[in-house]
Design a protein around this motif. Structure first.
Motif, PDB file in Angstrom:
ATOM      1  N   UNK A  54      17.474   9.535   2.163  1.00  0.00           N
ATOM      2  CA  UNK A  54      17.914   9.695   3.554  1.00  0.00           C
ATOM      3  C   UNK A  54      16.723   9.601   4.505  1.00  0.00           C
ATOM      4  N   UNK A  55      15.615  10.243   4.155  1.00  0.00           N
ATOM      5  CA  UNK A  55      14.449  10.215   5.033  1.00  0.00           C
ATOM      6  C   UNK A  55      13.846   8.817   5.094  1.00  0.00           C
ATOM      7  N   UNK A  56      13.764   8.130   3.959  1.00  0.00           N
ATOM      8  CA  UNK A  56      13.203   6.778   3.956  1.00  0.00           C
ATOM      9  C   UNK A  56      14.049   5.813   4.785  1.00  0.00           C
ATOM     10  N   UNK A  57      15.349   6.048   4.839  1.00  0.00           N
ATOM     11  CA  UNK A  57      16.238   5.223   5.659  1.00  0.00           C
ATOM     12  C   UNK A  57      16.095   5.571   7.136  1.00  0.00           C
ATOM     13  N   UNK A  58      15.900   6.834   7.447  1.00  0.00           N
ATOM     14  CA  UNK A  58      15.856   7.302   8.826  1.00  0.00           C
ATOM     15  C   UNK A  58      14.498   7.102   9.490  1.00  0.00           C
ATOM     16  N   UNK A  59      13.440   7.233   8.742  1.00  0.00           N
ATOM     17  CA  UNK A  59      12.096   7.219   9.326  1.00  0.00           C
ATOM     18  C   UNK A  59      11.762   5.956  10.126  1.00  0.00           C
ATOM     19  N   UNK A  60      12.050   4.748   9.633  1.00  0.00           N
ATOM     20  CA  UNK A  60      11.714   3.568  10.454  1.00  0.00           C
ATOM     21  C   UNK A  60      12.457   3.526  11.793  1.00  0.00           C
ATOM     22  N   UNK A  66      10.403   8.808  18.334  1.00  0.00           N
ATOM     23  CA  UNK A  66       9.786  10.104  18.025  1.00  0.00           C
ATOM     24  C   UNK A  66       8.293   9.869  17.814  1.00  0.00           C
ATOM     25  N   UNK A  67       7.495  10.835  18.210  1.00  0.00           N
ATOM     26  CA  UNK A  67       6.055  10.693  18.019  1.00  0.00           C
ATOM     27  C   UNK A  67       5.724  10.623  16.534  1.00  0.00           C
ATOM     28  N   UNK A  68       4.709   9.870  16.216  1.00  0.00           N
ATOM     29  CA  UNK A  68       4.312   9.710  14.817  1.00  0.00           C
ATOM     30  C   UNK A  68       3.859  11.042  14.223  1.00  0.00           C
ATOM     31  N   UNK A  73       4.761  15.035  10.124  1.00  0.00           N
ATOM     32  CA  UNK A  73       4.952  16.424   9.685  1.00  0.00           C
ATOM     33  C   UNK A  73       6.142  16.537   8.737  1.00  0.00           C
ATOM     34  N   UNK A  74       7.230  15.865   9.070  1.00  0.00           N
ATOM     35  CA  UNK A  74       8.411  15.899   8.208  1.00  0.00           C
ATOM     36  C   UNK A  74       8.120  15.214   6.879  1.00  0.00           C
ATOM     37  N   UNK A  75       7.454  14.068   6.921  1.00  0.00           N
ATOM     38  CA  UNK A  75       7.109  13.363   5.688  1.00  0.00           C
ATOM     39  C   UNK A  75       6.193  14.212   4.809  1.00  0.00           C
ATOM     40  N   UNK A  76       5.225  14.883   5.419  1.00  0.00           N
ATOM     41  CA  UNK A  76       4.321  15.754   4.662  1.00  0.00           C
ATOM     42  C   UNK A  76       5.060  16.950   4.068  1.00  0.00           C
TER      43      UNK A  76
END
Length: 119
Positions: A54-60, A66-68, A73-76
């Protein structure tokens, strides 16, 4: 008059794009928060593949609005959760899960359309 109509058209188009992005980000982050919330409390029973997907689909998509720093922070936090899940560190797993949940909820609130985010 043509310039006014052109400017008005651009304003409407941009407003629609912003609204669609806000609704998409809010619904997707709410779904991600629900998936994190529903993780079992036992680290060894948790399956984090769905959350990672879900995160890999949403992140791009959210990286445009949203600021990098916030996305990083969410990815970490997700990487941290996966690390504690693999090592079986229960206390750290729970802390990382709560941190990730808080970051995703904060993102949902800040990007969604609500009176709180407007005022």
């Amino acid at each position: 008059m043509k310039a006014f109509l052109c400017a008005l058209s651009v304003l409407v188009l941009l407003s629609c794009a912003v609204a669609i992005n806000a609704v998409y980000v809010q619904t997707q982050t709410d779904a991600l928060a629900d998936a994190i919330q529903n993780l079992p409390s036992e680290a060894e029973k948790a399956n984090l593949d769905n959350i990672r997907a879900q995160w890999d689909k949403l992140e791009p998509v959210i990286s445009y609005s949203v600021s990098h720093k916030e996305a990083d922070r969410i990815a970490d936090a997700l990487t941290d959760l996966e690390s504690h899940h693999k090592t079986g560190e229960v206390k750290e797993y729970h802390a990382a899960r709560e941190q990730l949940l808080e970051l995703v909820r904060r993102l949902s609130e800040s990007e969604g359309i609500s009176l709180k985010s407007i005022f």
